[in-house]
Write a protein that holds these residues in place. Structure first.
Motif, PDB file in Angstrom:
ATOM      1  N   LYS A  54       0.842  -1.197   0.000  1.00  0.00           N
ATOM      2  CA  LYS A  54       0.000   0.000   0.000  1.00  0.00           C
ATOM      3  C   LYS A  54       0.878   1.248   0.000  1.00  0.00           C
ATOM      4  CE  LYS A  54      -3.826  -2.196   2.420  1.00  0.00           C
ATOM      5  NZ  LYS A  54      -4.786  -2.296   1.386  1.00  0.00           N
ATOM      6  N   LEU A  55       0.314   2.342  -0.476  1.00  0.00           N
ATOM      7  CA  LEU A  55       1.050   3.606  -0.516  1.00  0.00           C
ATOM      8  C   LEU A  55       1.490   4.043   0.882  1.00  0.00           C
ATOM      9  CD1 LEU A  55      -0.939   5.649  -3.177  1.00  0.00           C
ATOM     10  CD2 LEU A  55       1.112   4.255  -3.490  1.00  0.00           C
ATOM     11  N   GLU A  56       0.697   3.718   1.884  1.00  0.00           N
ATOM     12  CA  GLU A  56       1.049   4.042   3.262  1.00  0.00           C
ATOM     13  C   GLU A  56       2.385   3.403   3.652  1.00  0.00           C
ATOM     14  OE1 GLU A  56      -0.761   3.414   7.759  1.00  0.00           O
ATOM     15  OE2 GLU A  56      -1.763   2.503   6.045  1.00  0.00           O
ATOM     16  N   VAL A  57       2.614   2.179   3.221  1.00  0.00           N
ATOM     17  CA  VAL A  57       3.870   1.475   3.496  1.00  0.00           C
ATOM     18  C   VAL A  57       5.022   2.164   2.760  1.00  0.00           C
ATOM     19  CG1 VAL A  57       5.096  -0.720   3.263  1.00  0.00           C
ATOM     20  CG2 VAL A  57       2.680  -0.700   3.914  1.00  0.00           C
ATOM     21  N   VAL A  58       4.769   2.607   1.545  1.00  0.00           N
ATOM     22  CA  VAL A  58       5.789   3.329   0.772  1.00  0.00           C
ATOM     23  C   VAL A  58       6.156   4.619   1.499  1.00  0.00           C
ATOM     24  CG1 VAL A  58       6.362   4.434  -1.418  1.00  0.00           C
ATOM     25  CG2 VAL A  58       4.992   2.336  -1.403  1.00  0.00           C
ATOM     26  N   HIS A  59       5.156   5.347   1.999  1.00  0.00           N
ATOM     27  CA  HIS A  59       5.411   6.587   2.753  1.00  0.00           C
ATOM     28  C   HIS A  59       6.323   6.309   3.943  1.00  0.00           C
ATOM     29  CE1 HIS A  59       1.425   8.552   1.251  1.00  0.00           C
ATOM     30  NE2 HIS A  59       2.417   8.768   0.427  1.00  0.00           N
ATOM     31  N   ARG A  60       6.009   5.273   4.710  1.00  0.00           N
ATOM     32  CA  ARG A  60       6.824   4.932   5.885  1.00  0.00           C
ATOM     33  C   ARG A  60       8.251   4.574   5.472  1.00  0.00           C
ATOM     34  NH1 ARG A  60       2.330   1.719   7.889  1.00  0.00           N
ATOM     35  NH2 ARG A  60       3.586  -0.115   7.450  1.00  0.00           N
ATOM     36  N   LEU A  88       6.124   4.382 -10.179  1.00  0.00           N
ATOM     37  CA  LEU A  88       5.169   5.153  -9.397  1.00  0.00           C
ATOM     38  C   LEU A  88       5.699   6.572  -9.308  1.00  0.00           C
ATOM     39  CD1 LEU A  88       2.657   5.315  -7.523  1.00  0.00           C
ATOM     40  CD2 LEU A  88       4.202   4.733  -5.632  1.00  0.00           C
ATOM     41  N   SER A  89       4.948   7.519  -9.857  1.00  0.00           N
ATOM     42  CA  SER A  89       5.386   8.913  -9.796  1.00  0.00           C
ATOM     43  C   SER A  89       5.239   9.425  -8.377  1.00  0.00           C
ATOM     44  CB  SER A  89       4.556   9.773 -10.758  1.00  0.00           C
ATOM     45  OG  SER A  89       3.225   9.887 -10.284  1.00  0.00           O
ATOM     46  N   LEU A  90       6.082  10.370  -8.015  1.00  0.00           N
ATOM     47  CA  LEU A  90       5.974  10.970  -6.693  1.00  0.00           C
ATOM     48  C   LEU A  90       4.645  11.699  -6.553  1.00  0.00           C
ATOM     49  CD1 LEU A  90       9.603  12.297  -6.090  1.00  0.00           C
ATOM     50  CD2 LEU A  90       8.562  10.160  -5.324  1.00  0.00           C
ATOM     51  N   GLU A  91       4.144  12.233  -7.646  1.00  0.00           N
ATOM     52  CA  GLU A  91       2.842  12.908  -7.638  1.00  0.00           C
ATOM     53  C   GLU A  91       1.736  11.942  -7.215  1.00  0.00           C
ATOM     54  OE1 GLU A  91      -0.251  15.086 -10.727  1.00  0.00           O
ATOM     55  OE2 GLU A  91       1.796  14.692 -11.373  1.00  0.00           O
ATOM     56  N   ASN A  92       1.672  10.775  -7.847  1.00  0.00           N
ATOM     57  CA  ASN A  92       0.666   9.782  -7.468  1.00  0.00           C
ATOM     58  C   ASN A  92       0.849   9.312  -6.036  1.00  0.00           C
ATOM     59  OD1 ASN A  92      -1.005   9.702  -9.670  1.00  0.00           O
ATOM     60  ND2 ASN A  92       0.036   7.987 -10.638  1.00  0.00           N
ATOM     61  N   LEU A  93       2.073   9.164  -5.621  1.00  0.00           N
ATOM     62  CA  LEU A  93       2.346   8.744  -4.251  1.00  0.00           C
ATOM     63  C   LEU A  93       1.759   9.736  -3.254  1.00  0.00           C
ATOM     64  CD1 LEU A  93       3.802   6.913  -2.190  1.00  0.00           C
ATOM     65  CD2 LEU A  93       5.841   8.305  -2.570  1.00  0.00           C
ATOM     66  N   LEU A  94       1.848  11.024  -3.581  1.00  0.00           N
ATOM     67  CA  LEU A  94       1.386  12.054  -2.657  1.00  0.00           C
ATOM     68  C   LEU A  94      -0.113  12.309  -2.700  1.00  0.00           C
ATOM     69  CD1 LEU A  94       4.281  14.625  -3.088  1.00  0.00           C
ATOM     70  CD2 LEU A  94       3.878  13.102  -1.151  1.00  0.00           C
ATOM     71  N   ILE A  95      -0.729  12.215  -3.881  1.00  0.00           N
ATOM     72  CA  ILE A  95      -2.140  12.610  -3.974  1.00  0.00           C
ATOM     73  C   ILE A  95      -3.136  11.465  -3.855  1.00  0.00           C
ATOM     74  CG2 ILE A  95      -1.602  14.670  -5.315  1.00  0.00           C
ATOM     75  CD1 ILE A  95      -2.579  13.215  -7.808  1.00  0.00           C
ATOM     76  N   LYS A  96      -2.705  10.244  -4.047  1.00  0.00           N
ATOM     77  CA  LYS A  96      -3.616   9.100  -3.937  1.00  0.00           C
ATOM     78  C   LYS A  96      -3.787   8.705  -2.479  1.00  0.00           C
ATOM     79  CE  LYS A  96      -4.059   8.758  -8.367  1.00  0.00           C
ATOM     80  NZ  LYS A  96      -5.247   9.142  -9.064  1.00  0.00           N
ATOM     81  N   GLU A  97      -4.882   8.055  -2.194  1.00  0.00           N
ATOM     82  CA  GLU A  97      -5.195   7.623  -0.835  1.00  0.00           C
ATOM     83  C   GLU A  97      -4.165   6.610  -0.329  1.00  0.00           C
ATOM     84  OE1 GLU A  97      -7.538   8.832   1.174  1.00  0.00           O
ATOM     85  OE2 GLU A  97      -8.089  10.246  -0.409  1.00  0.00           O
ATOM     86  N   PRO A  98      -3.737   6.727   0.915  1.00  0.00           N
ATOM     87  CA  PRO A  98      -2.692   5.846   1.462  1.00  0.00           C
ATOM     88  C   PRO A  98      -3.050   4.360   1.480  1.00  0.00           C
ATOM     89  CG  PRO A  98      -3.048   7.731   2.895  1.00  0.00           C
ATOM     90  CD  PRO A  98      -4.112   7.775   1.851  1.00  0.00           C
ATOM     91  N   GLU A  99      -4.339   4.028   1.524  1.00  0.00           N
ATOM     92  CA  GLU A  99      -4.710   2.606   1.593  1.00  0.00           C
ATOM     93  C   GLU A  99      -4.766   1.924   0.226  1.00  0.00           C
ATOM     94  OE1 GLU A  99      -8.274   5.172   1.508  1.00  0.00           O
ATOM     95  OE2 GLU A  99      -6.701   5.035   2.988  1.00  0.00           O
ATOM     96  N   SER A 101      -3.240   0.231  -3.096  1.00  0.00           N
ATOM     97  CA  SER A 101      -2.030  -0.541  -3.407  1.00  0.00           C
ATOM     98  C   SER A 101      -1.280   0.081  -4.582  1.00  0.00           C
ATOM     99  CB  SER A 101      -2.394  -1.983  -3.759  1.00  0.00           C
ATOM    100  OG  SER A 101      -2.867  -2.652  -2.622  1.00  0.00           O
ATOM    101  N   VAL A 102       0.014  -0.072  -4.561  1.00  0.00           N
ATOM    102  CA  VAL A 102       0.883   0.461  -5.611  1.00  0.00           C
ATOM    103  C   VAL A 102       0.419  -0.004  -6.993  1.00  0.00           C
ATOM    104  CG1 VAL A 102       3.226   0.367  -6.569  1.00  0.00           C
ATOM    105  CG2 VAL A 102       2.895   0.721  -4.105  1.00  0.00           C
ATOM    106  N   ILE A 103       0.034  -1.261  -7.108  1.00  0.00           N
ATOM    107  CA  ILE A 103      -0.342  -1.829  -8.406  1.00  0.00           C
ATOM    108  C   ILE A 103      -1.507  -1.073  -9.067  1.00  0.00           C
ATOM    109  CG2 ILE A 103      -1.973  -3.572  -7.577  1.00  0.00           C
ATOM    110  CD1 ILE A 103      -0.520  -5.476  -9.637  1.00  0.00           C
ATOM    111  N   HIS A 104      -2.355  -0.431  -8.257  1.00  0.00           N
ATOM    112  CA  HIS A 104      -3.525   0.267  -8.796  1.00  0.00           C
ATOM    113  C   HIS A 104      -3.213   1.687  -9.269  1.00  0.00           C
ATOM    114  CE1 HIS A 104      -6.015  -3.076  -7.723  1.00  0.00           C
ATOM    115  NE2 HIS A 104      -5.668  -2.982  -6.447  1.00  0.00           N
ATOM    116  N   VAL A 105      -2.084   2.246  -8.875  1.00  0.00           N
ATOM    117  CA  VAL A 105      -1.766   3.623  -9.268  1.00  0.00           C
ATOM    118  C   VAL A 105      -0.447   3.749 -10.036  1.00  0.00           C
ATOM    119  CG1 VAL A 105      -3.130   4.697  -7.452  1.00  0.00           C
ATOM    120  CG2 VAL A 105      -0.740   4.115  -7.010  1.00  0.00           C
ATOM    121  N   MET A 106       0.257   2.648 -10.181  1.00  0.00           N
ATOM    122  CA  MET A 106       1.538   2.702 -10.902  1.00  0.00           C
ATOM    123  C   MET A 106       1.316   2.753 -12.409  1.00  0.00           C
ATOM    124  SD  MET A 106       2.937  -1.176 -10.537  1.00  0.00           S
ATOM    125  CE  MET A 106       2.987  -2.164 -12.010  1.00  0.00           C
ATOM    126  N   GLN A 107       2.331   3.240 -13.096  1.00  0.00           N
ATOM    127  CA  GLN A 107       2.320   3.218 -14.557  1.00  0.00           C
ATOM    128  C   GLN A 107       2.955   1.911 -14.990  1.00  0.00           C
ATOM    129  OE1 GLN A 107       4.447   7.020 -15.144  1.00  0.00           O
ATOM    130  NE2 GLN A 107       2.774   7.474 -16.566  1.00  0.00           N
TER     131      GLN A 107
END
Length: 176
Positions: A54-60, A88-99, A101-107
């Motif tokens: 999840k993006l939350e794990v990436v943030h941590r 995964l763009s830093l933009e998507n990492l910051l604006i997408k919801e933390p819960e 998963s990376v697979i749903h927002v990655m290019q």
């Protein structure tokens, strides 16, 4: 690695003594590729993540890093065996919801290069697609490095310098 073929072996050996084990391995890998290939110009500093977290794990994870590698505009997404899956763009990492998963927002469709690709072709791709960084993979598709815009600028500068010298009948190695 970039200047190693221009200096005596004794100096390379002395410099190598001061490198960490990881740096020695990176130097060995970079020296194993032809000078006109991406492999000899790639950077080993990059951030890679898995697609099943999840993006939350990436943030941590990112908060634990002291400093981002220069020219980091995206994170490279890999599987357990380090095969490149996307970015995964830093933009998507910051604006997408933390819960999410990376697979749903990655290019998934990204520009990447093989270590054996010619650096001149890569520089054209950087210009055409306005790239800041791009992943470099081996023949099997495993992520092993990245190429960054500053390296491409250096390559273009060197190429332009050679062309200017050639236009007046000099070679790059000649001392003006």
């Amino acid at each position: 690695a970039e200047i190693a073929n221009k200096i005596p072996n004794e100096i390379i050996e002395k410099v190598s003594e001061g490198l960490s084990i990881q740096e020695k391995e990176q130097f060995r890998v970079a020296m194993s590729y032809p000078i006109d290939s991406v492999g000899s110009h790639m950077d080993f500093e990059m951030i890679s993540i898995r697609d099943n977290i999840k993006l939350e794990v990436v943030h941590r994870y990112l908060r634990r890093i002291d400093k981002f590698p220069p020219h980091t505009n995206k994170l490279f997404v890999v599987d357990r065996n380090n095969f490149l899956k996307g970015s995964l763009s830093l933009e998507n990492l910051l604006i997408k919801e933390p819960e999410v998963s990376v697979i749903h927002v990655m290019q998934k469709e990204i520009i990447f290069f093989n270590v054996k690709d010619k650096i001149e072709d890569v520089s054209l791709a950087f210009e055409r697609y306005d790239l800041i960084s791009a992943p470099v993979v081996d023949n099997n598709g495993r992520l092993i490095g990245r190429v960054i815009a500053s390296e491409i600028v250096d390559v273009i500068r060197e190429e332009n310098d050679s062309e200017v010298l050639a236009s007046v009948g000099l070679q790059h190695q000649e001392d003006i």
